[in-house]
Design a protein around this motif. Structure first.
Motif, PDB file in Angstrom:
ATOM      1  N   PRO A 110     -45.929 -60.574  42.928  1.00 37.63           N
ATOM      2  CA  PRO A 110     -44.618 -59.940  43.118  1.00 37.63           C
ATOM      3  C   PRO A 110     -43.662 -60.778  43.977  1.00 37.63           C
ATOM      4  O   PRO A 110     -42.476 -60.879  43.666  1.00 37.63           O
ATOM      5  CB  PRO A 110     -44.956 -58.608  43.782  1.00 37.63           C
ATOM      6  CG  PRO A 110     -46.310 -58.282  43.248  1.00 37.63           C
ATOM      7  CD  PRO A 110     -47.020 -59.617  43.163  1.00 37.63           C
ATOM      8  N   TYR A 146     -37.402 -62.161  34.504  1.00 36.99           N
ATOM      9  CA  TYR A 146     -38.107 -61.989  35.780  1.00 36.99           C
ATOM     10  C   TYR A 146     -38.099 -60.531  36.234  1.00 36.99           C
ATOM     11  O   TYR A 146     -39.083 -60.041  36.778  1.00 36.99           O
ATOM     12  CB  TYR A 146     -37.539 -62.907  36.866  1.00 36.99           C
ATOM     13  CG  TYR A 146     -38.006 -64.330  36.696  1.00 36.99           C
ATOM     14  CD1 TYR A 146     -39.359 -64.653  36.774  1.00 36.99           C
ATOM     15  CD2 TYR A 146     -37.108 -65.358  36.452  1.00 36.99           C
ATOM     16  CE1 TYR A 146     -39.803 -65.948  36.607  1.00 36.99           C
ATOM     17  CE2 TYR A 146     -37.539 -66.665  36.292  1.00 36.99           C
ATOM     18  CZ  TYR A 146     -38.881 -66.956  36.373  1.00 36.99           C
ATOM     19  OH  TYR A 146     -39.321 -68.249  36.210  1.00 36.99           O
ATOM     20  N   LEU A 195     -41.470 -58.317  36.901  1.00 37.59           N
ATOM     21  CA  LEU A 195     -41.666 -57.676  38.196  1.00 37.59           C
ATOM     22  C   LEU A 195     -41.870 -56.170  38.031  1.00 37.59           C
ATOM     23  O   LEU A 195     -42.795 -55.593  38.612  1.00 37.59           O
ATOM     24  CB  LEU A 195     -40.477 -57.972  39.122  1.00 37.59           C
ATOM     25  CG  LEU A 195     -40.590 -57.540  40.566  1.00 37.59           C
ATOM     26  CD1 LEU A 195     -41.797 -58.169  41.257  1.00 37.59           C
ATOM     27  CD2 LEU A 195     -39.313 -57.894  41.316  1.00 37.59           C
ATOM     28  N   LEU A 227     -42.249 -63.566  41.834  1.00 39.77           N
ATOM     29  CA  LEU A 227     -41.296 -63.044  40.856  1.00 39.77           C
ATOM     30  C   LEU A 227     -39.988 -62.643  41.528  1.00 39.77           C
ATOM     31  O   LEU A 227     -38.906 -62.884  40.981  1.00 39.77           O
ATOM     32  CB  LEU A 227     -41.899 -61.858  40.107  1.00 39.77           C
ATOM     33  CG  LEU A 227     -43.046 -62.202  39.156  1.00 39.77           C
ATOM     34  CD1 LEU A 227     -43.698 -60.930  38.640  1.00 39.77           C
ATOM     35  CD2 LEU A 227     -42.564 -63.079  38.012  1.00 39.77           C
ATOM     36  N   ALA A 228     -40.076 -62.034  42.715  1.00 47.49           N
ATOM     37  CA  ALA A 228     -38.861 -61.636  43.444  1.00 47.49           C
ATOM     38  C   ALA A 228     -38.045 -62.871  43.828  1.00 47.49           C
ATOM     39  O   ALA A 228     -36.813 -62.868  43.719  1.00 47.49           O
ATOM     40  CB  ALA A 228     -39.228 -60.818  44.675  1.00 47.49           C
TER      41      ALA A 228
END
Length: 112
Positions: A25, A70, A74, A28-29
Motif C-alpha cells: 500500500p 494506481y 490500491l 502504491l500510495a
C-alpha cells in the motif's frame, strides 16, 4: 470506478508480471501521488485561462490513466469499494456544503 472487466484486466496484467510483491500500500500510495503530480506538472506554466489545455489532452489522458491504475490497485488491495467510498463522501459533502451556503463560493465548509 472502472468497469469490472477492466479491473480484472489490470489485476491480471499485474499478476502475470509478478508485480504484487512491489505493490505494498505504501508503494502504491507513493506512485499514485507521483502520477498525480505529473498531471499537475502539465499545468505548471500554463495560462490560467486554460487556452492551451487542448494541446495537453493526449498527455493528460495518459497521466490520468496512470492515476486511475494506481488508485484501482490500491483500492483493490485494501478492500475499499471506491464507488461506495465516493457515494459516502458525497453524502458528507452535501452536509458540509449546503447549496444555500456554498453556491458560487470557493470557501471551505469551516469558513461558511
Amino acid at each position: 470506478m472502472l468497469p469490472a472487466d477492466l479491473i480484472e484486466e489490470l489485476l491480471g496484467f499485474r499478476t502475470e508480471r509478478d508485480w504484487e510483491q512491489f505493490h505494498a500500500p505504501r508503494n502504491l500510495a507513493i506512485s499514485l501521488s507521483l502520477e498525480a503530480s505529473e498531471v499537475l506538472e502539465l499545468f505548471q506554466w500554463q495560462d490560467p485561462r486554460g487556452e492551451a489545455v487542448q494541446a495537453l489532452l493526449p498527455r493528460l489522458r495518459e497521466e490520468l490513466a496512470d492515476v486511475a491504475v494506481y488508485l484501482t490497485y490500491l483500492c483493490h488491495d485494501l478492500g475499499i469499494d471506491l464507488e461506495a467510498a465516493v457515494r459516502e463522501k458525497m453524502l458528507q459533502n452535501r452536509r458540509k456544503y449546503p447549496v444555500e451556503l456554498s453556491k458560487g463560493s470557493a470557501k471551505k465548509y469551516t469558513e461558511l
